[in-house]
Design a protein around this motif. Sequence first.
Motif, PDB file in Angstrom:
ATOM      1  N   ARG A 237     -28.488 -10.408-113.349  1.00  0.00           N
ATOM      2  CA  ARG A 237     -27.650 -11.030-112.313  1.00  0.00           C
ATOM      3  C   ARG A 237     -27.026  -9.965-111.409  1.00  0.00           C
ATOM      4  O   ARG A 237     -26.963 -10.129-110.187  1.00  0.00           O
ATOM      5  N   ALA A 238     -26.584  -8.874-112.027  1.00  0.00           N
ATOM      6  CA  ALA A 238     -25.994  -7.792-111.232  1.00  0.00           C
ATOM      7  C   ALA A 238     -27.011  -7.196-110.268  1.00  0.00           C
ATOM      8  O   ALA A 238     -26.686  -6.858-109.124  1.00  0.00           O
ATOM      9  N   LEU A 239     -28.265  -7.068-110.710  1.00  0.00           N
ATOM     10  CA  LEU A 239     -29.321  -6.554-109.840  1.00  0.00           C
ATOM     11  C   LEU A 239     -29.682  -7.540-108.738  1.00  0.00           C
ATOM     12  O   LEU A 239     -30.071  -7.145-107.635  1.00  0.00           O
ATOM     13  N   ALA A 240     -29.562  -8.843-109.024  1.00  0.00           N
ATOM     14  CA  ALA A 240     -30.042  -9.864-108.092  1.00  0.00           C
ATOM     15  C   ALA A 240     -29.116 -10.084-106.911  1.00  0.00           C
ATOM     16  O   ALA A 240     -29.577 -10.398-105.806  1.00  0.00           O
ATOM     17  N   VAL A 241     -27.823  -9.941-107.128  1.00  0.00           N
ATOM     18  CA  VAL A 241     -26.851 -10.337-106.101  1.00  0.00           C
ATOM     19  C   VAL A 241     -26.423  -9.124-105.288  1.00  0.00           C
ATOM     20  O   VAL A 241     -25.855  -8.168-105.813  1.00  0.00           O
ATOM     21  N   ASP A 242     -26.679  -9.195-103.986  1.00  0.00           N
ATOM     22  CA  ASP A 242     -26.291  -8.101-103.086  1.00  0.00           C
ATOM     23  C   ASP A 242     -24.796  -8.130-102.787  1.00  0.00           C
ATOM     24  O   ASP A 242     -24.156  -7.091-102.674  1.00  0.00           O
ATOM     25  N   SER A 243     -24.262  -9.335-102.600  1.00  0.00           N
ATOM     26  CA  SER A 243     -22.840  -9.484-102.262  1.00  0.00           C
ATOM     27  C   SER A 243     -22.281 -10.687-103.007  1.00  0.00           C
ATOM     28  O   SER A 243     -22.752 -11.813-102.807  1.00  0.00           O
TER      29      SER A 243
END
Length: 235
Positions: free
Chosen positions: A127-133
């Motif tokens: 999830r941390a890798l997936a979300v830019d902002s």
Amino acid sequence: MAEFVHVAGRVWVCVGDPDPEFVQAGVALVADERGSVLVDAGQSPSHAREIQAALAAAGLPAPRWLVYTHHHWDHVWGACAWPDVEIVGHATGAELLRAEAARPWSIPYLRAEVLRNRRLGPSFRARALAVDSWDELTVLPPTRVFTDELELPTGVVVRHVGGRHAPDSTVVVVPDSGVMLLGDSWYPPPAHLRTPEDAPDLALVARLLDDDIGWYVSSHSPPMTLAAARAAVAG
């Protein structure tokens, strides 16, 4: 790079990243000039934008409906980037997503949850890798719910099947194209809930096999013909 490939009839699939570190589900589109049906939303707003670019590159009509196969993050977190769609999902998933929407998603929150339960690590790292902002992420429950089965105006049938992977697991059937979109319905429970005894639910797939359906498409697996699906079930 996201790209739509034709499966059969009106059905197109944009496969997810196969790297398990990214936990990226594929999406499907049932194309219709009256308004297409998008099956699952992408794992994040940025993934949804990649899918939108792939739709435009393929010349496919924009979706009017977005169907959730189930409530897991890699299938729904892109929904907030899809404008002007009616979101369809099972009543159980709607309840679960209302709870998910209230959680304070952010890097500090992910870190705190992983410290509380180490088994969440792979999913929460993805999830941390997936979300830019995190400011642009809004978890959206469905705006139209069903309990057993629902037919959309374009002839697409949405059917609850449940199973061990998620209580709201739903399959999407496109009868005129001979395609069934399985989501993750037959997969074992998510990794943080899985036990050594858990295995793919081939009995569920066996119940879904139909002579009129020539293709079966799962979210994290290549499309299978009816013959290949039967062979897989038979072991």
